[in-house]
Motif scaffolding. Sequence first.
Motif, mmCIF file in Angstrom:
data_model
loop_
_atom_site.group_PDB
_atom_site.id
_atom_site.type_symbol
_atom_site.label_atom_id
_atom_site.label_comp_id
_atom_site.label_asym_id
_atom_site.label_seq_id
_atom_site.Cartn_x
_atom_site.Cartn_y
_atom_site.Cartn_z
ATOM 1 N N PRO A 202 -21.104 -13.096 28.417
ATOM 2 C CA PRO A 202 -21.932 -12.541 27.331
ATOM 3 C C PRO A 202 -23.039 -13.501 26.926
ATOM 4 O O PRO A 202 -22.929 -14.722 27.094
ATOM 5 N N LEU A 203 -24.111 -12.963 26.389
ATOM 6 C CA LEU A 203 -25.232 -13.782 25.934
ATOM 7 C C LEU A 203 -24.810 -14.716 24.809
ATOM 8 O O LEU A 203 -25.361 -15.818 24.668
ATOM 9 N N GLU A 220 -34.039 -17.055 27.380
ATOM 10 C CA GLU A 220 -34.248 -15.681 26.932
ATOM 11 C C GLU A 220 -35.630 -15.150 27.268
ATOM 12 O O GLU A 220 -35.891 -13.957 27.092
ATOM 13 N N GLN A 229 -28.551 -7.138 28.989
ATOM 14 C CA GLN A 229 -28.000 -6.810 27.676
ATOM 15 C C GLN A 229 -28.047 -5.302 27.447
ATOM 16 O O GLN A 229 -27.117 -4.718 26.892
ATOM 17 N N GLU A 239 -23.839 -5.416 22.106
ATOM 18 C CA GLU A 239 -24.599 -6.188 23.082
ATOM 19 C C GLU A 239 -26.078 -5.788 23.131
ATOM 20 O O GLU A 239 -26.858 -6.416 23.840
ATOM 21 N N PRO A 241 -29.826 -5.736 22.731
ATOM 22 C CA PRO A 241 -30.677 -6.887 22.383
ATOM 23 C C PRO A 241 -31.355 -6.704 21.035
ATOM 24 O O PRO A 241 -31.732 -5.583 20.650
#
Length: 275
Positions: A202-203, A220, A229, A239, A241
Amino acid sequence: MTAGVTALWSHRNSLRILVRRDLAVKYQQSVLGYFWSLIEPLGMGAIYFFVFGVLYSGPTNRHLGEAAGSYPLFLITGIFAWMWTSSALSEATNALTGQSRLITTMNLPRQVFPIGRVTGRFAEYVAGLPILLAVAAGYAARGRIELGWSLLSLPLAVAVQGTLLIGLALLLSAVNVLMRDVERFMRLVIRVLFYATPIIYPLSLVRESGMPGWVKVAYELNPLVGIFQLQHAIWYPDEFPDARLLTTTVAGSLLVLVAGWWAFRRLEPAVLKEL
């Protein structure tokens, strides 16, 4: 660029024929045929699930949040989209050098050839969507995820990803004719991008890490970050963005498309001379 898009639209039947030919040639000697477009990402998903979902399940679950209970879905969602990206970039790089005879004899806009490679790999991505839907339905039935408005992230993700890939395909295919090292260089870049993009993690793992702030900002700026995302947001709304990342992703993808188209047109005379 408008005239070029109009020319492409008028030759859309030729594009469709080229895509069908590429798919037929790719799988004509294969017993399983199109099933390979499903087996490979599923196999990769199984490997990464064993590593991060079994061996390192503790650290993985801490950062996945609501996705922890359905990590296989999280994995294959990212990997199916990644297979479209990596295959499109790999094949589009040699789209002109590998079809020089057709390019020099057929009266078609030359953009058709790299765009055809991206479209062909998109067809393989679409072939995997029923698998994703079946897995998602299974997790939804067990209450692990909820299917709702977040499904609308899919067309947005596909549109932005297609825009980015077409721009890169146009740029790489033209430059590779003049500098054949590009094809070899892209093999390394694709491997790096896989781990520099939130596909199997995950980010939030990057944002909460101890890396310097400028590294996180640079990370990013990669349009693929926001694209993946969006892909994950199909099943996991959290999730999706944020506004800054979404703007960066869409603007970056459009910029790459314009730059790729412009570079292709500027290099086209030299490319045709080289071919």
